[in-house]
Design a protein around this motif. Structure first.
Motif, PDB file in Angstrom:
ATOM      1  N   GLN A 260       0.832  -1.069  -0.007  1.00  0.00           N
ATOM      2  CA  GLN A 260       0.012   0.011  -0.045  1.00  0.00           C
ATOM      3  C   GLN A 260       0.901   1.323  -0.064  1.00  0.00           C
ATOM      4  N   LEU A 261       1.876   1.167   0.896  1.00  0.00           N
ATOM      5  CA  LEU A 261       2.794   2.549   0.634  1.00  0.00           C
ATOM      6  C   LEU A 261       3.482   2.537  -0.593  1.00  0.00           C
ATOM      7  N   THR A 262       3.940   1.526  -1.350  1.00  0.00           N
ATOM      8  CA  THR A 262       4.573   1.477  -2.468  1.00  0.00           C
ATOM      9  C   THR A 262       3.534   2.044  -3.558  1.00  0.00           C
ATOM     10  N   GLU A 263       2.318   1.642  -3.457  1.00  0.00           N
ATOM     11  CA  GLU A 263       1.228   2.193  -4.413  1.00  0.00           C
ATOM     12  C   GLU A 263       0.945   3.864  -4.159  1.00  0.00           C
ATOM     13  N   ALA A 264       1.003   4.029  -2.916  1.00  0.00           N
ATOM     14  CA  ALA A 264       0.775   5.420  -2.363  1.00  0.00           C
ATOM     15  C   ALA A 264       1.957   6.316  -3.154  1.00  0.00           C
ATOM     16  N   VAL A 265       3.194   5.765  -3.045  1.00  0.00           N
ATOM     17  CA  VAL A 265       4.149   6.628  -3.526  1.00  0.00           C
ATOM     18  C   VAL A 265       4.085   6.909  -4.930  1.00  0.00           C
ATOM     19  N   ILE A 266       3.791   5.675  -5.467  1.00  0.00           N
ATOM     20  CA  ILE A 266       3.618   5.565  -7.152  1.00  0.00           C
ATOM     21  C   ILE A 266       2.768   6.605  -7.702  1.00  0.00           C
ATOM     22  N   ILE A 267       1.276   6.498  -7.091  1.00  0.00           N
ATOM     23  CA  ILE A 267       0.309   7.461  -7.291  1.00  0.00           C
ATOM     24  C   ILE A 267       0.406   8.807  -7.179  1.00  0.00           C
ATOM     25  N   GLY A 268       1.115   9.168  -5.895  1.00  0.00           N
ATOM     26  CA  GLY A 268       1.418  10.185  -5.603  1.00  0.00           C
ATOM     27  C   GLY A 268       2.584  11.144  -6.666  1.00  0.00           C
ATOM     28  N   VAL A 269       3.602  10.348  -7.046  1.00  0.00           N
ATOM     29  CA  VAL A 269       4.561  10.953  -7.966  1.00  0.00           C
ATOM     30  C   VAL A 269       4.006  11.120  -9.471  1.00  0.00           C
ATOM     31  N   LEU A 270       2.937  10.182  -9.970  1.00  0.00           N
ATOM     32  CA  LEU A 270       2.265  10.401 -11.115  1.00  0.00           C
ATOM     33  C   LEU A 270       1.626  11.517 -11.164  1.00  0.00           C
ATOM     34  N   CYS A 271       0.547  11.593 -10.120  1.00  0.00           N
ATOM     35  CA  CYS A 271      -0.183  12.802  -9.662  1.00  0.00           C
ATOM     36  C   CYS A 271       0.485  14.183  -9.820  1.00  0.00           C
ATOM     37  N   PHE A 272       1.772  14.172  -9.401  1.00  0.00           N
ATOM     38  CA  PHE A 272       2.638  15.495  -9.141  1.00  0.00           C
ATOM     39  C   PHE A 272       3.025  15.837 -10.606  1.00  0.00           C
ATOM     40  N   PHE A 273       3.689  14.777 -11.252  1.00  0.00           N
ATOM     41  CA  PHE A 273       4.122  15.063 -12.626  1.00  0.00           C
ATOM     42  C   PHE A 273       2.986  15.518 -13.500  1.00  0.00           C
ATOM     43  N   GLY A 274       1.899  14.704 -13.458  1.00  0.00           N
ATOM     44  CA  GLY A 274       0.700  15.035 -14.350  1.00  0.00           C
ATOM     45  C   GLY A 274       0.368  16.467 -14.108  1.00  0.00           C
ATOM     46  N   MET A 275       0.197  16.975 -12.822  1.00  0.00           N
ATOM     47  CA  MET A 275      -0.268  18.091 -12.525  1.00  0.00           C
ATOM     48  C   MET A 275       0.724  19.439 -13.015  1.00  0.00           C
ATOM     49  N   LEU A 276       1.815  18.987 -13.033  1.00  0.00           N
ATOM     50  CA  LEU A 276       2.950  19.897 -13.514  1.00  0.00           C
ATOM     51  C   LEU A 276       2.826  20.059 -15.132  1.00  0.00           C
TER      52      LEU A 276
END
Length: 395
Positions: A260-276
């Motif tokens: 769950q922690l691994t998935e949270a990090v992955i989705i957080g990074v994808l969300c960050f770069f997508g918003m940028l």
């Protein structure tokens, strides 16, 4: 051929019937007595349900700090174990006494640091977004007025009369400012009151943190004492079975939290770069919040995304729509690729059972049910597979 001697009446009297055929049987009487006592207790509990619930609430309140401490200890231990492995590989010449204190301190600081970072990233962003929204109210009112004028003109062509659009932007700003900061009834006042009301929860969390640090510092000793207690109290087979289930549960929960922690990090990074890439504001704060809420299986990212969309809506309403569309795409990737491969694989649970567990757990126990339903279902699924394997081996 020799004839077998026949049993006479005297011989039958000397060989009484087996003990199991006697009535009443002590074992059956004991089971019936226990069943009756349990039935009476259950009936009394149903009749006095309010008293029972109050009593259980008081008992739960007494043990709440220890339950919270156990949960915190389990979470920190997920980070502590790999840190200790890295320490043993890198710092082989360091004294063994330093391994636990250094790694435990680093793990605690890392976990608490991430939580505080997310909180202190969201609060300033929310305040800034609210102030920007209030400043842009005249522009929003003007745009809404133009849109409504077009609607009125279009309706007039079909002889439909719509009411005129009249909104005083200055009065609206005054009302919103009062709603946010008015003493006694404003949002800030209500929020502050809610913060004071949860002071007891914070005290329980602090006590739980102290208890968690003690558990982690002496976890091998505590585990050995618990194992000795189980072996002493229960018969050997039952004790081994209970220890086996406890080991399976610990491993399953550890794998689930890690996944769950691994998935949270992955989705957080994808969300960050997508918003940028899309130029959406508050990329760091919203992505961090989406990552934290993604710890709730399947539906967590939607909760974080909804709050993030509200935050963006206050600042730039047009970008909020783009964020929602982007979140829809991200959720499809997370639900169909990331979650089944990372979390479902880590707990050995099929994707369909993951969805069923989260849905049923959420309906029954809310957010906590959604959090813990997947590992609990994984443990039950493993026990079911073990039972089926033994049953097939007998046949």
């Amino acid at each position: 051929m020799e004839k077998k001697p026949q049993n006479t009446a005297g011989d039958r009297n000397k060989n009484p019937a087996p003990q199991g055929s006697k009535w009443p049987d002590k074992t059956i009487i004991r089971y019936i007595t226990r069943a009756l006592v349990l039935l009476i207790i259950f009936a009394w509990a149903l009749v006095n349900l309010d008293v029972v619930l109050r009593f259980l609430g008081k008992v739960l309140a007494l043990f709440t700090p220890f339950l919270i401490g156990g949960a915190i200890a389990f979470l920190i231990n997920v980070v502590l174990r790999p840190l200790e492995c890295c320490w043993n590989k890198v710092c082989r010449k360091a004294p063994a006494k330093l391994v636990r204190p250094v790694c435990l301190t680093a793990s605690t600081v890392l976990v608490l640091g991430i939580l505080f970072a997310v909180v202190f990233m969201m609060i300033p962003s929310l305040r800034e977004s609210g102030e920007e929204f209030v400043q842009n109210i005249p522009l929003y009112v003007e745009e809404i007025g133009r849109w409504w004028t077009g609607v009125v003109q279009f309706a007039a062509k079909y002889n439909i009369v719509l009411p005129e659009y009249t909104i005083d932007s200055d009065l609206l700003i005054e009302k919103l400012t009062a709603l946010i900061s008015d003493e006694g009834s404003g949002i800030l006042t209500v929020t502050w009151g809610a913060a004071i009301s949860v002071l007891s929860v914070l005290v329980d969390v602090l006590l739980g943190l102290v208890f968690a640090l003690y558990l982690l510092a002496k976890k091998e000793v505590v585990a050995a004492h618990l194992k000795k207690l189980v072996v002493t109290v229960l018969p050997q087979k039952k004790a081994q079975r209970l220890l086996s289930i406890a080991s399976l549960t610990n491993q399953t929960f550890t794998n689930f939290v890690s996944g769950q922690l691994t998935e949270a990090v992955i989705i957080g990074v994808l969300c960050f770069f997508g918003m940028l890439i899309l130029g959406i504001p508050y990329a760091g704060a919203v992505s961090a919040f989406v990552a934290v809420t993604a710890l709730v299986p399947i539906f967590g990212a939607w909760i974080g995304g909804g709050l993030g969309a509200f935050l963006i809506l206050l600042a730039e309403p047009g970008k909020a729509l783009w964020f929602i569309l982007f979140l829809l795409v991200l959720q499809q990737v997370e639900g169909n690729l990331i979650y089944p491969k990372v979390v479902g694989k880590s707990v050995g649970l099929p994707g369909l059972l993951v969805l069923m567990a989260v849905t049923i757990g959420g309906e029954a126990f809310g957010i906590l049910g959604m959090l813990f339903s997947v590992p609990v279902c994984a443990v039950l699924y493993s026990l079911y597979l073990e039972f089926m394997k033994k049953a097939s081996a007998r046949h």
